[in-house]
Design an enzyme around this catalytic site. Structure first.
Site, mmCIF file in Angstrom:
data_model
loop_
_atom_site.group_PDB
_atom_site.id
_atom_site.type_symbol
_atom_site.label_atom_id
_atom_site.label_comp_id
_atom_site.label_asym_id
_atom_site.label_seq_id
_atom_site.Cartn_x
_atom_site.Cartn_y
_atom_site.Cartn_z
ATOM 1 N N ARG A 266 0.854 -1.185 0.000
ATOM 2 C CA ARG A 266 0.000 0.000 0.000
ATOM 3 C C ARG A 266 0.889 1.233 0.000
ATOM 4 O O ARG A 266 1.506 1.579 1.010
ATOM 5 C CB ARG A 266 -0.910 -0.025 1.235
ATOM 6 C CG ARG A 266 -1.598 1.285 1.518
ATOM 7 C CD ARG A 266 -2.688 1.162 2.569
ATOM 8 N NE ARG A 266 -2.273 0.578 3.826
ATOM 9 C CZ ARG A 266 -1.637 1.220 4.820
ATOM 10 N NH1 ARG A 266 -1.299 2.481 4.661
ATOM 11 N NH2 ARG A 266 -1.341 0.611 5.950
ATOM 12 N N HIS A 270 -3.656 4.084 4.932
ATOM 13 C CA HIS A 270 -4.726 3.088 5.054
ATOM 14 C C HIS A 270 -6.042 3.684 4.579
ATOM 15 O O HIS A 270 -6.774 3.081 3.796
ATOM 16 C CB HIS A 270 -4.839 2.632 6.510
ATOM 17 C CG HIS A 270 -5.938 1.658 6.761
ATOM 18 N ND1 HIS A 270 -5.874 0.341 6.345
ATOM 19 C CD2 HIS A 270 -7.136 1.808 7.366
ATOM 20 C CE1 HIS A 270 -6.985 -0.277 6.691
ATOM 21 N NE2 HIS A 270 -7.771 0.589 7.307
ATOM 22 N N TYR A 279 4.398 5.245 11.162
ATOM 23 C CA TYR A 279 4.743 3.861 11.455
ATOM 24 C C TYR A 279 5.588 3.173 10.376
ATOM 25 O O TYR A 279 5.951 2.019 10.533
ATOM 26 C CB TYR A 279 3.481 3.036 11.718
ATOM 27 C CG TYR A 279 2.422 3.103 10.630
ATOM 28 C CD1 TYR A 279 2.500 2.312 9.490
ATOM 29 C CD2 TYR A 279 1.329 3.959 10.748
ATOM 30 C CE1 TYR A 279 1.535 2.373 8.500
ATOM 31 C CE2 TYR A 279 0.356 4.025 9.768
ATOM 32 C CZ TYR A 279 0.457 3.227 8.642
ATOM 33 O OH TYR A 279 -0.504 3.278 7.659
#
Length: 382
Positions: A266, A270, A279
Site C-alpha cells: 500500500r 490506510h 509507522y
C-alpha cells in the site's frame, strides 16, 4: 523454484516461494506451469491491462484529492495494489460474483461500476454504491473479513444449484486474523465451495506490520484448512492473472476453494484519515516504489516492441477523461431525503423498524417547528 514445489494443479505446495512472471524491471520469466494459463495474453491484452491499471490509479488519485478538498468524507486509497486487483478481476466471468472489502475500487471498475457509484458511499449520500445484481459485485464491506463468509455462502448456493460459477472474496492481510475469515475457510473446505480467497498482503494492517500477526507466509494457512495455497507477486499482473485462473478452474471443476496471497504494498495511507509516516520509513516506501506494477508492465511492453510513448499518451488522455468524469460525478450526487435511511434495511416491513421510523419522523418535525417559529418571530419583528 523446482517442480517438486508444486502439486498437480500447478499451485505451490511450498507457498513461501514467490510466483513471478514479470520482474520489477520488466523481464519476462518463463514458468512451465503458470505460462500455459496466460498463453493467450499477447501484447494487445497486456496493453489493456496496462490501461486498466493506469486509469484506476488516476481515479484513485482524483478521489483522494476530492476527499482532501472536502467533497468526500473518507477514501481508502489503492495505489500500489493495481496489479493484484486488475489481474484477478480480469480472470472472472460475468456470472461469477465478487465480495470485497473497502479498497477494491479497481475490481469494481472491472465489473462495470461507474464513477458516481464509486463515490456515493464515501460522500455519505447512500448506504451503498450500486446494485450488486447489475454488476456481479457486492457493495464494499466495512466490517473486516465479513465478506469471506458471504462469498462462501454464495459459492455453496451456486454449487447446490448446479452452476459452475465461482465467487471471490477479497481481503487484506489484517483480515486473516479475524474469526470471520477463518470460519469461512473452514466452511469452504468442508463443503468444497467454489470460492477463491484472495488476500492482498499489502504489508500493513493499518499501522501493524504483517510479520507481527503471522510468523509464516499467509498462504501457508491454507494447509491447515485442507486447501491449496499460492503465494504470488501481487505487483505482477500476469502472475496474478495466471494464479487466479488456476484457482477459478479448480473451483469450476468442483475441487473446492483456494487461498491466494498476493504480496503487494500500500503506497498511500490506510485511509485518508491515516498518517503512514508515523509507522513506516521513507526507505521502505522507496524500495517498494521500485517494484511498481504499472512501470514494470510498461517496461515489458517496450521489450515486446510496443510503442510505449504512444501507449502512455493515449492512456493518459483516457485516464484524464475518466478523472474528469469522476470529479463531475461528485456534483451530481443528490443529498438523500432523511427518511430514506430506513429503505432497504429489511426485505419485509416489521414493527421494530416502523417504530424507529415514527420516532425519527417526529424528531425531524421538531426542527421544522423550530424553523417555522423562528420565521414567524422574524416576520413579527419587521
Amino acid at each position: 523454484m523446482t517442480p517438486s514445489d508444486r502439486d498437480a494443479t500447478g499451485l505451490l505446495t511450498r507457498p513461501d516461494h514467490f510466483v513471478q512472471l514479470v520482474t520489477p524491471t520488466g523481464e519476462r520469466r518463463a514458468d512451465p506451469e503458470f505460462d500455459r494459463w496466460v498463453a493467450d495474453v499477447d501484447a494487445d491484452a497486456l496493453s489493456r491491462l496496462y490501461r486498466d491499471m493506469s486509469i484506476v490509479r488516476r481515479l484513485d488519485t482524483e478521489a483522494t484529492a476530492l476527499q482532501r478538498q472536502g467533497e468526500l468524507g473518507l477514501w481508502p486509497p489503492l495505489a500500489g495494489q493495481e496489479a493484484a486487483q486488475i489481474g484477478s478481476a480480469r480472470a472472472l466471468r460475468d456470472d461469477d460474483f465478487v465480495f470485497t472489502s473497502y479498497r477494491e475500487h479497481a475490481v469494481a471498475w472491472c465489473r462495470g461500476v461507474g464513477p458516481a457509484e464509486l463515490l456515493t458511499v464515501w460522500r455519505g449520500s447512500a448506504a451503498s454504491g450500486w446494485n450488486p445484481a447489475e454488476h456481479g459485485i457486492a457493495v464494499p464491506q466495512i466490517i473486516i473479513g465479513a465478506q469471506a463468509l458471504h462469498a462462501t455462502g454464495w459459492a455453496m448456493g451456486a454449487a447446490w444449484e448446479g452452476s459452475d460459477a465461482a465467487s471471490v472474496a477479497y481481503f487484506g492481510d489484517g483480515a486473516t486474523s479475524e474469526g470471520d475469515v477463518n470460519e469461512a475457510l473452514v466452511f469452504a473446505a468442508s463443503f468444497d465451495a467454489p470460492v477463491v480467497f484472495f488476500c492482498q498482503n499489502n504489508q500493513w494492517a493499518i499501522s501493524e506490520p504483517v510479520g507481527l500477526q503471522s510468523k509464516q507466509p499467509l498462504a501457508r494457512r491454507a494447509d491447515g484448512f485442507g486447501m491449496p495455497g499460492v503465494r504470488v507477486d501481487g505487483n505482477d499482473v500476469l502472475a496474478v492473472l495466471a494464479a487466479t485462473r488456476i484457482a477459478l478452474d479448480r473451483a469450476r471443476r468442483g475441487e473446492g476453494p483456494t487461498l491466494i496471497e498476493a504480496v503487494t504494498y500500500r503506497l498511500g495511507p490506510h485511509t485518508t484519515a491515516d498518517d503512514p509516516k508515523r509507522y513506516r520509513t521513507d526507505d521502505e516506501l522507496a524500495e517498494w516504489r521500485t517494484r511498481d506494477p504499472i512501470t514494470r508492465l510498461l517496461a515489458l511492453l517496450t521489450s515486446m516492441g510496443v510503442d510505449a510513448d504512444a501507449l502512455e499518451r493515449e492512456v493518459a488522455e483516457e485516464a484524464g477523461r475518466a478523472a474528469a468524469e469522476l470529479r463531475a460525478a461528485v456534483t451530481t450526487i443528490p443529498d438523500p431525503e432523511p427518511m430514506t435511511v430506513f429503505d432497504h434495511v429489511y426485505a419485509e416491513p416489521n414493527s421494530h423498524l416502523a417504530r424507529q421510523r415514527d420516532h425519527y419522523a417526529r424528531y425531524l418535525a421538531m426542527f421544522d417547528d423550530a424553523d417555522a417559529a423562528a420565521s414567524g418571530a422574524e416576520g413579527g419583528a419587521r
